[in-house]
Design an enzyme around this catalytic site. Structure first.
Site, PDB file in Angstrom:
ATOM      1  N   SER A 145       8.311   5.373   8.623  1.00 41.91           N
ATOM      2  CA  SER A 145       7.357   4.271   8.663  1.00 41.91           C
ATOM      3  C   SER A 145       6.025   4.802   9.171  1.00 41.91           C
ATOM      4  O   SER A 145       5.986   5.806   9.898  1.00 41.91           O
ATOM      5  CB  SER A 145       7.867   3.169   9.602  1.00 41.91           C
ATOM      6  OG  SER A 145       6.840   2.239   9.926  1.00 41.91           O
ATOM      7  N   TYR A 158      11.512   1.646  18.167  1.00 47.43           N
ATOM      8  CA  TYR A 158      11.528   1.776  16.709  1.00 47.43           C
ATOM      9  C   TYR A 158      10.527   2.834  16.249  1.00 47.43           C
ATOM     10  O   TYR A 158      10.856   3.722  15.461  1.00 47.43           O
ATOM     11  CB  TYR A 158      11.210   0.433  16.057  1.00 47.43           C
ATOM     12  CG  TYR A 158      10.991   0.535  14.567  1.00 47.43           C
ATOM     13  CD1 TYR A 158      12.073   0.678  13.704  1.00 47.43           C
ATOM     14  CD2 TYR A 158       9.704   0.513  14.025  1.00 47.43           C
ATOM     15  CE1 TYR A 158      11.884   0.795  12.341  1.00 47.43           C
ATOM     16  CE2 TYR A 158       9.505   0.629  12.664  1.00 47.43           C
ATOM     17  CZ  TYR A 158      10.593   0.761  11.822  1.00 47.43           C
ATOM     18  OH  TYR A 158      10.397   0.888  10.466  1.00 47.43           O
TER      19      TYR A 158
END
Length: 270
Positions: A145, A158
């Site tokens: 990401s 995350y």
């Protein structure tokens, strides 16, 4: 970097029943790759597998398995022992995020996320990479990401898990030079999937960030694989984000991200 020669072989895709994983599986089936699809829901897997096998006349093997369980390391080998496909492309896609103040989350959910986002990709790669190296062909595609480019308050664990994948991809792809095998990392930004709802950040992400569709991200993943890119970003904006992350100090990057990511109306323990 060696040309990707996996089209027509077999691919294993985790998190394959929705979002980016599903669209990547569809793209690979369209390129005549047999598939092993891994996800938690046996019912959804069965439907998706039947659809892809019928539409593209490829073999699709559904594997219902939760990669976030505490015993993933001891049971993973048994799950894939009876499958007789040689994996040419491993897509480590399954992941989720925990959004909000870290002090509010509790250890169990954080541990579950870390197992799925970092431990499972490591174990799967350790399982299938030796075969790729012996055959001198194959690709490991880690789905990370843009959050992995710099610290992100309220998505700290995350973002760190995705930074792990990016760093690991650079190291692994360098190790694999000359073997006929390579490692790439896909770094999408905010994407319109169930991911945001599961993380708890759906409303925040819709307000602050223009989202791509999972199909758009998967199409860019295919372009990146075809071109042999190590880091695959999915738009010019995300490539700029990647460049800026190299020059902006981590502390400043975290401060800049703070206002964008702060939960609305939620107290921060302190």
């Amino acid at each position: 970097m060696t040309e990707f020669r996996g089209w027509g072989g077999a691919a294993l895709v985790t998190g394959a029943t929705s979002g980016i994983g599903l669209e990547i599986a569809r793209a690979l089936a369209a390129r005549q790759m047999d598939l092993i699809l891994v996800a938690r829901s046996a019912g959804n897997l069965r439907v998706v597998s039947q659809q892809l096998a019928s539409a593209h006349r490829v073999r699709v093997v559904p594997v219902a398995y939760d990669l976030s369980t505490p015993d993933v390391g001891s049971t993973l080998g048994e799950v894939f022992r009876e499958i007789d496909l040689e994996i040419d492309l491993l897509v480590n896609n399954a992941a989720f995020a925990v959004y909000g103040p870290f002090a509010n989350q509790g250890p169990e959910r954080e541990a579950e996320m870390i197992r799925l986002n970092t431990i499972a990709p490591t174990l799967l790669t350790a399982m299938f990479l030796p075969g790729m190296v012996r055959r001198r062909r194959g690709v490991v595609l880690n789905v990370a990401s843009t959050a992995g480019f710099a610290p992100v308050p309220f998505l700290g664990s995350y973002a760190a898990s995705k930074a792990h994948l990016i760093s690991w991809t650079h190291a692994l792809d360098t190790e694999l030079k000359g073997t006929g095998v390579r490692c790439s990392v896909l770094c999408p930004g905010s994407t319109s999937t169930n991911f945001q709802r599961v993380s708890g950040a759906a409303e925040r992400q819709r307000r602050r960030f223009k989202q791509q569709t999972a199909l758009e991200v998967a199409e860019q993943a295919m372009v990146g694989l075809d071109k042999g890119r190590r880091v695959i970003t999915t738009s010019r904006k995300h490539r700029l984000h990647q460049i800026l992350s190299r020059v902006v100090p981590p502390g400043l990057a975290a401060s800049l991200a703070m206002s964008a990511m702060k939960p609305k109306g939620k107290a921060i323990p302190g």
